[in-house]
Design an enzyme around this catalytic site. Structure first.
Site, PDB file in Angstrom:
ATOM      1  N   PHE A 255      41.413  38.636  48.325  1.00  0.00           N
ATOM      2  CA  PHE A 255      41.451  39.235  46.980  1.00  0.00           C
ATOM      3  C   PHE A 255      42.776  39.910  46.642  1.00  0.00           C
ATOM      4  CE2 PHE A 255      37.183  39.474  48.858  1.00  0.00           C
ATOM      5  CZ  PHE A 255      36.555  38.518  48.077  1.00  0.00           C
ATOM      6  N   ASN A 660      36.104  21.268  40.857  1.00  0.00           N
ATOM      7  CA  ASN A 660      34.840  21.262  41.592  1.00  0.00           C
ATOM      8  C   ASN A 660      33.880  22.223  40.895  1.00  0.00           C
ATOM      9  OD1 ASN A 660      32.718  21.993  43.425  1.00  0.00           O
ATOM     10  ND2 ASN A 660      33.932  21.167  45.111  1.00  0.00           N
ATOM     11  N   LYS A 662      31.079  23.320  41.552  1.00  0.00           N
ATOM     12  CA  LYS A 662      30.349  24.296  42.368  1.00  0.00           C
ATOM     13  C   LYS A 662      31.270  25.443  42.814  1.00  0.00           C
ATOM     14  CE  LYS A 662      27.096  24.146  46.226  1.00  0.00           C
ATOM     15  NZ  LYS A 662      26.519  23.237  47.244  1.00  0.00           N
ATOM     16  N   THR A 663      32.424  25.103  43.367  1.00  0.00           N
ATOM     17  CA  THR A 663      33.294  26.157  43.888  1.00  0.00           C
ATOM     18  C   THR A 663      33.967  26.921  42.749  1.00  0.00           C
ATOM     19  OG1 THR A 663      35.089  24.545  44.172  1.00  0.00           O
ATOM     20  CG2 THR A 663      33.712  25.004  46.085  1.00  0.00           C
ATOM     21  N   GLN A 667      33.801  30.955  42.228  1.00  0.00           N
ATOM     22  CA  GLN A 667      34.962  31.825  42.019  1.00  0.00           C
ATOM     23  C   GLN A 667      34.743  32.736  40.820  1.00  0.00           C
ATOM     24  OE1 GLN A 667      38.231  32.284  43.092  1.00  0.00           O
ATOM     25  NE2 GLN A 667      37.820  31.223  44.945  1.00  0.00           N
ATOM     26  N   GLY A 730      43.370  27.425  37.003  1.00  0.00           N
ATOM     27  CA  GLY A 730      43.055  28.453  38.005  1.00  0.00           C
ATOM     28  C   GLY A 730      41.871  29.309  37.616  1.00  0.00           C
ATOM     29  N   VAL A 731      41.040  29.610  38.608  1.00  0.00           N
ATOM     30  CA  VAL A 731      39.769  30.287  38.340  1.00  0.00           C
ATOM     31  C   VAL A 731      39.586  31.568  39.160  1.00  0.00           C
ATOM     32  CG1 VAL A 731      38.567  28.182  37.663  1.00  0.00           C
ATOM     33  CG2 VAL A 731      38.600  28.840  40.067  1.00  0.00           C
ATOM     34  N   GLY A 732      40.560  31.925  39.978  1.00  0.00           N
ATOM     35  CA  GLY A 732      40.340  33.017  40.929  1.00  0.00           C
ATOM     36  C   GLY A 732      40.196  34.394  40.315  1.00  0.00           C
ATOM     37  N   GLU A 733      40.910  34.648  39.239  1.00  0.00           N
ATOM     38  CA  GLU A 733      40.969  36.023  38.744  1.00  0.00           C
ATOM     39  C   GLU A 733      40.359  36.247  37.366  1.00  0.00           C
ATOM     40  OE1 GLU A 733      44.984  37.847  40.454  1.00  0.00           O
ATOM     41  OE2 GLU A 733      45.139  35.727  40.061  1.00  0.00           O
TER      42      GLU A 733
HETATM   43 MO1  MOS Z   1      45.561  37.842  44.065  1.00  0.00          MO
HETATM   44  S1  MOS Z   1      45.412  39.722  43.442  1.00  0.00           S
HETATM   45  O1  MOS Z   1      46.539  37.010  43.152  1.00  0.00           O
HETATM   46  O2  MOS Z   1      44.966  37.578  45.541  1.00  0.00           O
END
Ligand code: MOS
Length: 766
Positions: A255, A660, A662-663, A667, A730-733
């Protein structure tokens, strides 16, 4: 999926994989315990290390008594500033030089008698067992001379210093006269929002296994940037970069907390050097709180002015955050406000106070997560003041281009996200009056907020090779922290080459591989995908040229643009005329065919990285690239006890192409879960007298547990971004952005109480 895509799938032996909810390829290894994390490598003759942490905030060590620790059976070495081998000091942080960002702090641990923050490691004990090391660390007696320190964030506000622009963000921005427009606005909101410090709580604590062989160092560590870690260690121990190998096969969550290099990693390598044995150190949860930075606290002013029709006339967002005296960069607290609404007058200002604390670091949507709490709460307050529906107010002020500089949005489908979300969530059944949706003893509230997070890309070196049997190996030193990165890249490769998904192996998590991007800024998948597009294109060209050498090939005379890669080979259009890859390679007498993108060099090229970043930032001068979304939250507040439960959540996201289903959903859902913690429970309690973190454990710092998390529905629109590789952003944040405000707005709707201070604990409602 379009109908033609669906039809094609029935014709093809190799189905289209992009978009499918494929199970993670590492799932079986993780569920059976076979996946090696950084402390799972059974090296021979292993020793164990533990740290002693400073109990003062600033000053120096007068005396340190290590005799009891050294006498403890099993203890091999006690290392302090009095006997530690010299290490080079960390490089100064420089926002324009990505590699210099690696040090979590600028402290040369155990090479100085100075203490710069409460919790700084002051001794390192190495022993035959974890228990002996921990007991030894507890037996060390340190006497300090304390000096005055800056530790009270709230009291330091008058000393805040305006922030300069950095690579990632503008420290200030101005358009028109926002204060005058605010004063003249018939309807306005002008409020202060506060958010507390947060700490990193990945399930896997920071943990390292290190081994020296001469001056060759091998480090097993769960990190988000193998390259930074390797370069940092090489610099600190004064050995060639190529002599440091970092293996980071699996990471148990990060994270942002494992992006920089923190004390545990450096000191495990130091311990291994001193005892000349492999050493493993797993930080305790307290150790993570003491030595790894968290999210900055903030005090934010957001002021909005509007006409009676709801059109915005003024937007002011001023934030004060903290940085550490020994490191930590400013977080982009106000950046979303610069992109979000059509407004003729705007004033943005970030300021920072410098504190004697473990420096803050990036944490999922650093800045945006807490900045959107303030902005999107204020928009809700304005909707209340106008007597207007909060979605209608947002749609009325949707900008056609970037409100500050008129830059084009690469793509932005926020209107559709709200339309889809309102329908699915049943927004039309909501009655706007606070407290009007009571259900028995519960006050029901529904709130919305916008999500927004910029898209990033980084240099990614990739090789793709195909064996004579058509098996494909992708090699890239990227990072797998649980997001499903390898699975997504295998899906992409499968489609690009037209080979079965199972024929693709993706190798990652090792500095012996071509240098990959860091797992940060939600940019890893797009970065690797961009290089895969090129590498797979070159591989197909190579295979085609091998085929065309023979008169017998049905591909002869066809350019690649005539051909489809499918069913394990190249075919002319959608006909059956074509050849399998193994047939092409067999006739050409080739055992393997390989293509690469970027430098194959394992040492990596700073020049290549710099060139890539310059090109990317130049591109960003023309486009605003971001993921966005609409967050819908329903809360139930107990009318007597004020207990707050989130009962429903829907997030509708515009994240470009979904690789994907699911993933990606996981996220986004994970971001929302983390946002629920931010909204309702998470806060680092820092003693304003001593600067010591008072709640360094999961029993005192509350992250959401299953009982706190309702069913979370996630939808996405699947419109490719025309400026990004394969259209993905991108889906992380993006999932955590807007969550704090969605909860606060729902709580206002339930109770009529506006809480502008996170976390929203029940005492603030009584
Ligand atoms: Mo991040 S805060 O770009 O792992």
């Amino acid at each position: 999926m379009t109908q033609t895509q669906a039809q094609k799938m029935t014709e093809r032996v190799t189905p289209i994989m992009i978009g499918r909810p494929v199970d993670r390829v590492d799932g079986p290894a993780k569920t059976t315990g076979a996946a090696p994390f950084s402390t799972d490598y059974p090296l021979v003759n292993m020793a164990y290390a533990a740290l002693t942490y400073a109990t003062i905030t600033r000053g120096h060590i007068l005396a340190i008594d290590t005799s009891a620790a050294a006498a403890r059976p099993g203890v091999l070495a006690v290392i302090t500033h009095l006997n530690a081998p010299a290490m080079k000091p960390p490089p100064r942080q420089n926002m324009m030089n990505l590699a210099s960002l690696a040090p979590g702090t600028s402290v040369n641990y155990l090479n100085t008698d100075e203490v710069h923050f409460n919790g700084q490691p002051v001794a390192l004990v190495v022993a035959e067992s974890i228990e002996a090391a921990a007991e030894g660390a507890a037996l060390i007696d340190v006497r300090y001379q304390a000096s005055p320190a800056t530790v009270d964030f709230a009291a330091e506000q008058p000393n805040a210093v305006p922030q300069k622009n950095t690579m990632a963000q503008a420290g200030s921005a101005k358009k028109g006269d926002a204060e005058a427009a605010l004063a003249a606005a018939p309807v306005s909101v002008d409020a202060t929002y506060t958010t507390p410090q947060h700490q990193h709580n990945a399930i896997e604590p920071h943990a390292t296994t290190a081994q020296w062989d001469g001056d060759q160092l091998t480090v097993y560590d769960g990190v988000q940037n193998i390259d930074w870690t390797r370069k940092h260690l090489a610099q600190r121990f004064d050995v060639p970069v190529g002599g440091v190998r970092v293996i980071s096969r699996f990471v148990g969550g990060a994270f942002g907390g494992k992006t920089m290099v923190w004390a545990g990693t450096v000191l495990t390598a130091l311990a291994a050097w001193v005892v000349q044995r492999p050493v493993r150190m797993t930080l305790t949860r307290e150790g993570v709180y003491r030595t790894v930075g968290g999210r900055t606290p903030t005090i934010q002013r957001v002021a909005l002015g509007a006409g009676c029709d709801g059109h915005l006339t003024s937007l002011i967002h001023a934030s004060i955050a903290q940085v550490g005296r020994v490191g930590g960069g400013p977080e982009q607290v106000t950046s979303v406000s610069q992109d979000m609404y059509a407004v003729p007058n705007m004033a943005i200002q970030q300021s920072n106070v410098t504190m004697d604390a473990v420096p803050n670091t990036v944490m999922r949507a650093p800045g945006e997560a807490i900045g959107t709490f303030a902005l999107e709460s204020a928009v809700d307050e304005l909707a209340v003041a106008l007597g207007m529906d909060p979605i209608e107010l947002r749609m009325l002020n949707e900008p056609l281009a970037g409100p500050l500089q008129g830059k084009a949005f690469a793509h932005r489908h926020l209107r559709e996200a709200y339309a889809v979300g309102a329908e699915d969530f049943g927004w039309r059944h909501r009655t706007p009056q606070p407290g009007s949706m009571r259900d028995g003893r519960h006050l029901v509230g529904q709130g919305v907020a916008s999500a927004w997070h910029p898209s990033w890309q980084f240099q990614a070196n990739v090789t793709v090779s195909m064996s004579a049997s058509g098996e494909v190996l992708v090699r890239c030193g990227f990072h797998e922290m649980g997001m499903g990165g390898a699975t997504a890249q295998a899906q992409i490769t499968s489609d690009l080459l037209g080979v079965p998904f199972d024929a693709v192996t993706v190798s990652y998590g090792d500095s012996e591989l071509p240098l990959g991007p860091g797992a940060g800024g939600s940019g890893q998948t797009a970065s690797v995908a961009a290089s895969l597009l090129t590498a797979c294109g070159k591989l197909k060209e190579r295979l085609l040229s091998l085929a065309k050498d023979s008169k017998a090939s049905p591909l002869r005379g066809h350019p690649l643009s005539d051909l489809e890669a499918r069913d394990g080979g190249l075919f002319v259009g959608d006909s059956t005329a074509g050849e399998s890859y193994p047939a092409i390679m067999r006739r050409a007498g080739r055992q393997t065919v390989q293509e690469a993108v970027g430098s194959e060099s394992r040492v990596g090229s700073l020049l290549l990285q710099a060139r890539f970043m310059t090109k990317f930032l130049n591109d960003k001068r023309h486009w605003i690239k971001a993921a966005c979304g609409a967050q819908f939250c329903e809360v139930r507040v107990d009318a007597d006890t004020a207990e707050i439960r989130i009962s429903r959540w829907l997030g509708v996201f515009d994240v470009g192409t979904v690789i994907n289903a699911k993933t990606a959903a996981s996220q986004l859902r994970g971001g929302i879960v983390m946002g629920i913690g931010m909204a309702l429970s998470e806060q680092t309690l820092v003693d304003p007298h001593t600067g010591r973190i008072a709640n360094p454990s999961l029993s005192e710092y509350y992250i959401p547990v299953h009982a706190d998390v309702p069913r979370i529905d996630v939808r996405y629109l699947n419109h490719p971004d025309p400026t990004m590789p394969l259209g993905l952003v991108g889906v992380g944040e993006v999932g955590i952005t807007g969550t704090g405000a969605a909860v606060a707005n729902a709580i206002y709707h339930a109770t009529g109480k506006r809480v502008r201070d996170l976390p929203i604990t029940l005492d603030k409602l009584l």
